[in-house]
Design a protein around this motif. Structure first.
Motif, PDB file in Angstrom:
ATOM      1  N   ASP A  96       6.083  -8.336 -12.089  1.00  0.00           N
ATOM      2  CA  ASP A  96       5.250  -8.067 -10.917  1.00  0.00           C
ATOM      3  C   ASP A  96       4.549  -9.304 -10.385  1.00  0.00           C
ATOM      4  O   ASP A  96       3.527  -9.188  -9.691  1.00  0.00           O
ATOM      5  CB  ASP A  96       4.218  -6.991 -11.259  1.00  0.00           C
ATOM      6  CG  ASP A  96       4.871  -5.659 -11.607  1.00  0.00           C
ATOM      7  OD1 ASP A  96       5.630  -5.154 -10.764  1.00  0.00           O
ATOM      8  OD2 ASP A  96       4.640  -5.147 -12.712  1.00  0.00           O
ATOM      9  N   VAL A 153       3.524 -11.875  -7.882  1.00  0.00           N
ATOM     10  CA  VAL A 153       3.520 -11.837  -6.414  1.00  0.00           C
ATOM     11  C   VAL A 153       4.036 -13.180  -5.898  1.00  0.00           C
ATOM     12  O   VAL A 153       3.530 -14.233  -6.286  1.00  0.00           O
ATOM     13  CB  VAL A 153       2.107 -11.572  -5.874  1.00  0.00           C
ATOM     14  CG1 VAL A 153       2.085 -11.670  -4.353  1.00  0.00           C
ATOM     15  CG2 VAL A 153       1.617 -10.188  -6.322  1.00  0.00           C
ATOM     16  N   LYS A 178      -2.803  -9.403  -2.450  1.00  0.00           N
ATOM     17  CA  LYS A 178      -1.734  -8.576  -3.018  1.00  0.00           C
ATOM     18  C   LYS A 178      -1.928  -8.403  -4.529  1.00  0.00           C
ATOM     19  O   LYS A 178      -1.754  -7.301  -5.066  1.00  0.00           O
ATOM     20  CB  LYS A 178      -0.374  -9.219  -2.721  1.00  0.00           C
ATOM     21  CG  LYS A 178       0.819  -8.496  -3.325  1.00  0.00           C
ATOM     22  CD  LYS A 178       1.007  -7.103  -2.765  1.00  0.00           C
ATOM     23  CE  LYS A 178       2.303  -6.484  -3.275  1.00  0.00           C
ATOM     24  NZ  LYS A 178       2.450  -5.070  -2.846  1.00  0.00           N
ATOM     25  N   ASN A 237      -2.734  -4.920  -6.529  1.00  0.00           N
ATOM     26  CA  ASN A 237      -1.953  -4.487  -7.690  1.00  0.00           C
ATOM     27  C   ASN A 237      -2.857  -4.161  -8.881  1.00  0.00           C
ATOM     28  O   ASN A 237      -2.574  -3.240  -9.653  1.00  0.00           O
ATOM     29  CB  ASN A 237      -0.938  -5.559  -8.092  1.00  0.00           C
ATOM     30  CG  ASN A 237       0.247  -5.618  -7.146  1.00  0.00           C
ATOM     31  OD1 ASN A 237       0.447  -4.722  -6.321  1.00  0.00           O
ATOM     32  ND2 ASN A 237       1.046  -6.669  -7.247  1.00  0.00           N
ATOM     33  N   THR A 248      -1.187  -1.911 -11.755  1.00  0.00           N
ATOM     34  CA  THR A 248       0.130  -2.522 -11.994  1.00  0.00           C
ATOM     35  C   THR A 248       0.110  -3.468 -13.190  1.00  0.00           C
ATOM     36  O   THR A 248       1.090  -3.576 -13.933  1.00  0.00           O
ATOM     37  CB  THR A 248       0.585  -3.297 -10.740  1.00  0.00           C
ATOM     38  OG1 THR A 248       0.618  -2.398  -9.638  1.00  0.00           O
ATOM     39  CG2 THR A 248       1.971  -3.901 -10.936  1.00  0.00           C
ATOM     40  N   TYR A 249      -1.020  -4.178 -13.370  1.00  0.00           N
ATOM     41  CA  TYR A 249      -1.101  -5.182 -14.427  1.00  0.00           C
ATOM     42  C   TYR A 249      -1.936  -4.692 -15.603  1.00  0.00           C
ATOM     43  O   TYR A 249      -2.873  -3.908 -15.438  1.00  0.00           O
ATOM     44  CB  TYR A 249      -1.768  -6.464 -13.895  1.00  0.00           C
ATOM     45  CG  TYR A 249      -1.104  -7.078 -12.698  1.00  0.00           C
ATOM     46  CD1 TYR A 249       0.218  -7.496 -12.729  1.00  0.00           C
ATOM     47  CD2 TYR A 249      -1.823  -7.241 -11.509  1.00  0.00           C
ATOM     48  CE1 TYR A 249       0.811  -8.061 -11.616  1.00  0.00           C
ATOM     49  CE2 TYR A 249      -1.236  -7.815 -10.393  1.00  0.00           C
ATOM     50  CZ  TYR A 249       0.083  -8.221 -10.449  1.00  0.00           C
ATOM     51  OH  TYR A 249       0.668  -8.779  -9.359  1.00  0.00           O
TER      52      TYR A 249
END
Length: 215
Positions: free
Chosen positions: A113, A115, A168, A172, A177-178
Motif C-alpha cells: 500500500d 502511495v 493519501k 489510508n 489500511t496500515y
C-alpha cells in the motif's frame, strides 16, 4: 519528545537528471539550485506540514538515479510510506523508464500500500516538452498513481506533490489500511497524535515566503 502526530517516510526515485534533488530542495528550503552535483547514494531532507489540522513530519530520502547506486536505492524502498516517481517532461527516455522504476518500487516495498505520486518535472520548459500531460496522466491512471506536473525551478505544484501524497497516506491511516505499530509501513506515530495544532498556530511559525499548510 515527538512534536508531530505522525512521521511519514518518503523516497524520491527516477532517472538521473530529472530534478529529484531540486524538488527536495525546493520543498524543504524553498530555493532552486540550478547546478546540482549528482546524488551519490542518497540525500536526506525533512519538513513539517499539516494534514487535517494534524502536524505531520515528512522524512524524505532522495536517491541516486545511476544504475551503479541501484542496490543502495533498493534498500530505501523498505520502510517507505510514499514514493515520488519523477521523470523529465523534456526527455522521453526518462518517461520510458518509468515502468521499470515502478516495478522495482513495488517489488522492493515492504508493503503493498505504498502511495506513489508520479511527477512530470520541469514544466517551466514546456517549449521543450517531449511528453504530453495526457501521456503522464494515462500512465498514472493505468498504474493507480497520483499525478502532477511540477517545476522545481518556479516551485509550481512542488508543495502540492509532497502534500497530496501525505493526504493519501493520512486517508489510508484513517481507513485502517496500515498497521501503524509496524514501522516497516513507513509511518511512525508521534506522541502528539491528537488534534493539538491549529492551522493558525502552524502558519505563525512559517516563513512568510511560502504557504506551508496542506489541508
Amino acid at each position: 519528545m515527538s512534536s508531530y502526530a505522525y512521521l511519514f517516510k518518503y523516497i524520491i526515485i527516477g532517472d538521473t537528471g530529472v530534478g529529484k534533488s531540486c524538488l527536495l530542495l525546493q520543498f524543504t528550503d524553498k530555493r532552486f539550485q540550478p547546478v546540482h552535483d549528482l546524488t551519490i547514494g542518497v540525500e536526506f531532507g525533512a519538513r513539517m506540514i499539516t494534514i487535517e489540522k494534524q502536524l505531520i513530519k515528512l522524512q524524505i530520502w532522495d536517491t541516486a538515479g545511476q544504475e551503479s547506486f541501484r542496490s543502495i536505492t533498493r534498500s530505501y524502498y523498505r520502510g517507505a510510506a510514499g514514493a515520488l516517481l519523477v521523470y523529465d517532461i523534456t526527455r522521453r527516455d526518462t518517461f520510458n523508464h518509468l515502468t521499470q522504476w515502478l516495478k522495482e518500487a513495488r517489488q522492493n516495498s515492504s508493503h503493498q500500500d505504498m502511495v506513489i505520486m508520479l511527477i512530470g518535472n520541469k514544466s517551466d520548459l514546456d517549449h521543450r516538452r517531449q511528453v504530453s500531460t495526457k501521456e503522464g496522466q494515462q500512465f498514472a491512471d493505468q498504474n493507480g498513481l497520483i499525478f502532477l506536473e511540477t517545476s522545481a525551478k518556479t516551485a509550481a505544484n512542488v508543495n502540492e506533490a509532497f502534500c497530496a501524497t501525505a493526504r493519501k497516506i493520512y486517508k489510508n491511516i484513517e481507513l485502517g489500511t496500515y498497521d501503524t505499530t509496524n514501522e516497516a509501513h513507513g509511518i511512525k506515530v508521534g506522541l502528539s497524535n491528537k488534534n493539538l495544532y491549529s492551522d493558525n498556530d502552524y502558519k505563525s511559525n512559517q516563513p512568510s515566503s511560502g504557504g506551508g499548510c496542506c489541508k
